[in-house]
Design an enzyme around this catalytic site. Structure first.
Site, PDB file in Angstrom:
ATOM      1  NE  ARG A  53       9.307  -7.471  23.805  1.00  0.00           N
ATOM      2  CZ  ARG A  53       9.512  -7.587  22.535  1.00  0.00           C
ATOM      3  NH1 ARG A  53       8.497  -7.638  21.717  1.00  0.00           N
ATOM      4  NH2 ARG A  53      10.733  -7.673  22.074  1.00  0.00           N
ATOM      5  NE  ARG A  76       6.293 -10.637  18.844  1.00  0.00           N
ATOM      6  CZ  ARG A  76       7.415  -9.915  18.746  1.00  0.00           C
ATOM      7  NH1 ARG A  76       8.570 -10.518  18.450  1.00  0.00           N
ATOM      8  NH2 ARG A  76       7.409  -8.619  18.943  1.00  0.00           N
ATOM      9  CG  HIS A 107       8.748  -2.929  22.971  1.00  0.00           C
ATOM     10  ND1 HIS A 107       9.637  -2.329  23.843  1.00  0.00           N
ATOM     11  CD2 HIS A 107       9.475  -3.828  22.263  1.00  0.00           C
ATOM     12  CE1 HIS A 107      10.845  -2.833  23.647  1.00  0.00           C
ATOM     13  NE2 HIS A 107      10.771  -3.748  22.693  1.00  0.00           N
ATOM     14  CG  HIS A 118       6.205  -4.030  19.850  1.00  0.00           C
ATOM     15  ND1 HIS A 118       6.953  -3.194  19.059  1.00  0.00           N
ATOM     16  CD2 HIS A 118       6.873  -5.217  19.880  1.00  0.00           C
ATOM     17  CE1 HIS A 118       8.035  -3.830  18.634  1.00  0.00           C
ATOM     18  NE2 HIS A 118       7.999  -5.070  19.091  1.00  0.00           N
ATOM     19  CE  LYS A 141      -1.371  -0.171   4.895  1.00  0.00           C
ATOM     20  NZ  LYS A 141      -2.535  -0.170   5.786  1.00  0.00           N
ATOM     21  CD  GLU A 196      15.568  -8.942  21.543  1.00  0.00           C
ATOM     22  OE1 GLU A 196      14.430  -9.408  21.403  1.00  0.00           O
ATOM     23  OE2 GLU A 196      16.154  -8.302  20.666  1.00  0.00           O
TER      24      GLU A 196
END
Ligand code: FAD
Ligand code: SIN
Length: 546
Positions: free
Chosen positions: A295, A391, A249, A356, A34, A120
């Site tokens: 997170r 996730r 996030h 996020h 797009k 992380e």
């Protein structure tokens, strides 16, 4: 105008481009995107891609971390398949020319590649393959380069897909009406530059339209992330699931001039700590893993601190680390923060949580197939069962790569079987009665209203009362948009507004349905997890319209 090809790919992030490259030697490929080809969530990805390469690591550990983060509802067979495929998918990227950082600090099993592996939140080992702190850009650039080289791939930039075309599509000023058991033949798309609407048909249609962060007032996502794939698929009768699991996030830059700049979790992986406005470290009170908790835990902790103290932001501080390491490991973040007057080697960075990643999406099987024949969904727009209720960091680019691979293989198998002549005559888009809009203000006002509503009532911490309020408001707004949609000529803003309203409504329905707190969904009325009743996906399907 009607265009035909073997494969129609909607979206040009990592998922769509990788799929296109994998099938292009076997048939013609059309990519609709797009905006410019490289405008995507992918291009902004910082931290990297999770994969087992270190000898101190194992597939079992990566699987265990993914399952723990997903808080009980990941599909274990999917997690195992994705984790075990990861090293091969990363090697493919290296073969395509992606320059990941290399270092000697991790003994690796990558055939001498000696990749530098970052850490992380939620990962018990260093396993994040990265290209400085610009991993997405490195991946996207390499894929775009190869796509442009391939003679069988035709890219239509600035073409925004409006709706899918299915077997029982009937048109009444562009309205798509479908039955549940259906085939997909293609999509209608608006050329944003000319205002014309074209028909794109193919044997295989792949939704790779990315995320939906723009449903919320504050997001790390770029403007393209309006949940178009989820909305189009849902309208066409596809099953969607787990939309209550919106990942916030923990650390987006808080600065009046910064629109949506992320401060990578990898900074915490290199020793960054979170402090409040009095300089006190606070994560110890929320998790033994402190800043490297998952997170959902870190974002909720920050939200609690902000509400408790009435502060506007917290701070991420890496100024105690070696400045040269910080500059060379995070060149993009260092430079970007400098432009806002923040030297991260000397000062703490003001940060807030922001929407996020969408863990839910269009439900697919292990090959990326949806319940609508010929229609695949891959990347962030899909719900494959990998992420469950939350996730794990850097599992998203990985999922997109793995499912592009899975879907390509299945689509090539299916190509032998699908006879093109089964396609019906597709009627062109009909908006003859529609008139030019004279109320542009309605679109921008409603857009802001939805985003604020979602942030305030369907955010990090939810309650039954807030969800009920959100439901009443969104029903009203959706009705208004619907009326407007059928009366005026279609514009890309209107298409996106309709889509964020559809996705917002679906998020609210999923969140209202789940009467417990799990992963990213936290409702103060039910603060505990209830495995007996709710250890399952939240599945949603649009009511059949005859
Ligand atoms: P995208 O990359 O978003 O691509 C979607 C494409 O679809 C775009 O080209 C868009 O223009 C197009 N599109 C959308 N709607 C339409 C339509 N109606 N018609 C035509 N085209 C359309 N994940 C990780 O694993 N590791 C990380 O380090 C990481 N860091 C991140 C940092 C940031 C700031 C952000 C925002 C995300 C990060 N993520 C990370 C998440 C990850 O980047 C995304 O989930 C992933 O890139 C999604 O890829 P995709 O191909 O599914 O979608
Ligand atoms: C980050 O770099 O913090 C983002 C990683 C991710 O979204 O997986």
């Amino acid at each position: 105008m009607q265009y035909e090809s073997d494969f129609l790919v909607i979206g040009s992030g990592v998922a769509g481009l990788m799929f296109a490259l994998k099938v292009a030697d076997h048939g013609s490929v059309t990519i609709l995107t797009k905006r410019r080809i490289n405008e995507s969530n992918t291009v902004y990805a910082q931290g990297g891609i999770a994969s087992v390469f270190s000898q101190a690591d194992s597939f079992d550990l990566h699987i265990a971390d993914t399952l723990a983060s997903g808080d009980g509802i990941c599909h274990e067979s999917v997690v195992e398949m994705v984790v075990k495929s990861a090293p091969d998918r990363i090697r493919e990227l290296i073969d395509l020319g992606v320059g990941f950082n290399r270092a000697a600090r991790d003994q690796d099993a990558s055939g001498g590649a000696c990749l530098d592996l970052g850490r992380e939140g939620g990962h018990c080992r260093n396993r994040i393959v990265h290209a400085d702190d610009l991993t997405g850009l490195a991946v996207e650039d390499a894929l775009v380069h190869h796509v442009h080289e391939h003679k069988q791939i035709r890219v239509f930039e600035h073409h925004i897909a409006i709706d899918l075309i299915t077997r029982s599509t009937r048109l009444k000023r562009g309205m798509v009406v479908t039955t549940h058991e259906d085939y997909c033949y293609g999509a209608y798309a608006l050329d944003r530059r000319t205002g014309e609407i074209h028909t794109f048909c193919a044997r295989t249609i792949v939704l790779a339209t990315g995320g939906s962060g723009k449903v919320y007032a504050y997001t790390s996502n770029p403007d393209i992330a309006t949940g178009d794939g989820i909305a189009m698929a849902y309208r066409a009768g596809a099953i969607v699931a787990n939309l209550e699991f919106v990942q916030f996030h923990p650390t987006c830059l808080y600065h009046p001039d910064a629109k949506n700049f992320l401060i990578s979790e990898a900074l915490r992986g290199e020793g960054g700590i979170l402090i409040n406005s009095d300089g006190e470290r606070f994560m110890d009170a929320y998790s033994p893993l402190k800043e490297l908790a998952c997170r959902d835990v870190v974002a909720r902790a920050i939200d609690t601190e902000l509400k408790k103290r009435g502060d506007q932001c917290v701070y991420l501080d890496i100024s105690h680390q070696d400045p040269d390491m910080v500059k060379s490991r995070f060149p993009n973040i260092y430079e970007k923060c400098l432009t806002f007057g923040i030297d991260i080697t000397r000062q703490p960075i003001p940060v807030v949580p922001a929407a996020h990643y969408m863990c839910g999406g269009v439900v697919t099987d292990i090959f990326g197939r949806t319940n609508i024949s010929r229609l695949f969904a891959i990347g962030e727009t899909a719900c494959t069962g990998l992420h469950g209720a939350n996730r794990l960091a850097s599992n998203s680019l990985l999922e997109a790569l793995v499912y592009a691979h899975q879907a390509a293989h299945k689509a090539l198998d299916d190509k032998q079987q699908i006879a093109f002549e089964t396609s019906p005559v597709i009627p062109p888009w009909d908006d003859l009665d529609a008139i030019d809009s004279d109320e542009v203000i309605m679109v921008s006002h409603t857009w802001n209203e939805i985003r604020r509503l979602m942030w305030n009532y369907v955010g990090i911490v939810r309650s039954d009362k807030r969800l009920a309020r959100a439901k009443r408001r969104i029903d009203l707004i959706a009705g208004e948009i619907n009326e407007y949609y059928w009366n005026f000529k279609i514009t890309s803003n209107l298409i996106e507004l309709r889509n964020i309203a559809t996705v917002a409504e679906a998020i609210i329905r999923c969140a209202t349905h789940r009467k417990e707190s799990r992963g990213l969904h936290y409702n103060i009325a039910y603060p505990e997890k209830n495995d007996i009743r709710w250890k399952k996906d939240t599945v949603l399907r649009r009511p059949f319209v005859s």
